[in-house]
Write a protein that holds these residues in place. Structure first.
Motif, PDB file in Angstrom:
ATOM      1  N   PRO A  31      -9.427 136.788 116.913  1.00  0.00           N
ATOM      2  CA  PRO A  31      -8.556 136.507 118.066  1.00  0.00           C
ATOM      3  C   PRO A  31      -7.244 135.801 117.697  1.00  0.00           C
ATOM      4  O   PRO A  31      -6.287 135.832 118.469  1.00  0.00           O
ATOM      5  CB  PRO A  31      -9.418 135.608 118.963  1.00  0.00           C
ATOM      6  CG  PRO A  31     -10.827 135.953 118.594  1.00  0.00           C
ATOM      7  CD  PRO A  31     -10.785 136.254 117.117  1.00  0.00           C
ATOM      8  N   ASP A  32      -7.182 135.189 116.514  1.00  0.00           N
ATOM      9  CA  ASP A  32      -5.917 134.601 116.064  1.00  0.00           C
ATOM     10  C   ASP A  32      -4.881 135.676 115.788  1.00  0.00           C
ATOM     11  O   ASP A  32      -3.682 135.408 115.785  1.00  0.00           O
ATOM     12  CB  ASP A  32      -6.120 133.788 114.773  1.00  0.00           C
ATOM     13  CG  ASP A  32      -6.984 132.571 114.978  1.00  0.00           C
ATOM     14  OD1 ASP A  32      -7.166 132.147 116.138  1.00  0.00           O
ATOM     15  OD2 ASP A  32      -7.477 132.031 113.971  1.00  0.00           O
ATOM     16  N   TYR A  33      -5.327 136.887 115.509  1.00  0.00           N
ATOM     17  CA  TYR A  33      -4.445 137.981 115.124  1.00  0.00           C
ATOM     18  C   TYR A  33      -4.307 139.073 116.177  1.00  0.00           C
ATOM     19  O   TYR A  33      -3.290 139.722 116.255  1.00  0.00           O
ATOM     20  CB  TYR A  33      -4.956 138.627 113.829  1.00  0.00           C
ATOM     21  CG  TYR A  33      -4.860 137.713 112.647  1.00  0.00           C
ATOM     22  CD1 TYR A  33      -3.751 137.740 111.816  1.00  0.00           C
ATOM     23  CD2 TYR A  33      -5.862 136.796 112.361  1.00  0.00           C
ATOM     24  CE1 TYR A  33      -3.651 136.889 110.726  1.00  0.00           C
ATOM     25  CE2 TYR A  33      -5.770 135.948 111.273  1.00  0.00           C
ATOM     26  CZ  TYR A  33      -4.659 135.996 110.460  1.00  0.00           C
ATOM     27  OH  TYR A  33      -4.561 135.150 109.401  1.00  0.00           O
ATOM     28  N   LEU A  34      -5.360 139.307 116.966  1.00  0.00           N
ATOM     29  CA  LEU A  34      -5.357 140.381 117.958  1.00  0.00           C
ATOM     30  C   LEU A  34      -5.667 139.825 119.340  1.00  0.00           C
ATOM     31  O   LEU A  34      -6.557 138.998 119.489  1.00  0.00           O
ATOM     32  CB  LEU A  34      -6.426 141.433 117.620  1.00  0.00           C
ATOM     33  CG  LEU A  34      -6.251 142.224 116.347  1.00  0.00           C
ATOM     34  CD1 LEU A  34      -7.494 143.055 116.071  1.00  0.00           C
ATOM     35  CD2 LEU A  34      -5.037 143.126 116.423  1.00  0.00           C
ATOM     36  N   TRP A  35      -4.940 140.283 120.336  1.00  0.00           N
ATOM     37  CA  TRP A  35      -5.256 139.932 121.709  1.00  0.00           C
ATOM     38  C   TRP A  35      -4.659 140.984 122.634  1.00  0.00           C
ATOM     39  O   TRP A  35      -3.775 141.742 122.246  1.00  0.00           O
ATOM     40  CB  TRP A  35      -4.751 138.535 122.063  1.00  0.00           C
ATOM     41  CG  TRP A  35      -3.264 138.430 122.177  1.00  0.00           C
ATOM     42  CD1 TRP A  35      -2.522 138.520 123.322  1.00  0.00           C
ATOM     43  CD2 TRP A  35      -2.329 138.234 121.123  1.00  0.00           C
ATOM     44  NE1 TRP A  35      -1.186 138.391 123.033  1.00  0.00           N
ATOM     45  CE2 TRP A  35      -1.044 138.212 121.685  1.00  0.00           C
ATOM     46  CE3 TRP A  35      -2.445 138.081 119.740  1.00  0.00           C
ATOM     47  CZ2 TRP A  35       0.104 138.035 120.928  1.00  0.00           C
ATOM     48  CZ3 TRP A  35      -1.298 137.912 118.995  1.00  0.00           C
ATOM     49  CH2 TRP A  35      -0.053 137.883 119.591  1.00  0.00           C
TER      50      TRP A  35
END
Length: 88
Positions: A31-35
Motif C-alpha cells: 500500500p505504500d506504493y499502490l493505491w
C-alpha cells in the motif's frame, strides 16, 4: 525507480519462498506504493530522497578527508541509514 525495485525485490523473495517472512513483509508495504484514487490505480515512484541525499552527503564528506571534523554528523548519518533499512 522505487516501484520497479519494489516489484523486482518482492518477486525475488516470492521466488525464494512464497510463504517466507521476507515476502510477507513486502506484501505489508504494497500500500505504500499502490493505491486506488478516484481516477484509478496510482503507483508511488518514491516516498522521498532522504536516504540517497544522506548517502551522497556522506560520500562528499569522506572524499574531502575531513571525516574527523564531521564525526557527529557521520554518526547521525550512519544511524539514519541503519534506521531506514528494511530489516528481515
Amino acid at each position: 525507480i522505487g516501484p520497479v525495485n519494489k516489484v523486482i525485490n518482492m518477486m525475488c523473495c516470492w521466488f525464494e519462498d512464497p510463504d517466507g517472512i521476507a515476502f510477507k513483509k513486502h506484501l505489508e508495504r504494497v500500500p505504500d506504493y499502490l493505491w486506488v484514487a478516484e481516477d484509478g490505480l496510482k503507483m508511488q515512484g518514491y516516498n522521498g530522497s532522504q536516504l540517497w541525499d544522506t548517502s551522497f552527503a556522506v560520500q562528499a564528506i569522506a572524499s574531502t578527508g575531513l571525516a574527523d571534523t564531521f564525526k557527529d554528523c557521520l554518526r547521525n548519518a550512519h544511524q539514519f541509514v541503519h534506521n531506514t533499512q528494511v530489516m528481515v
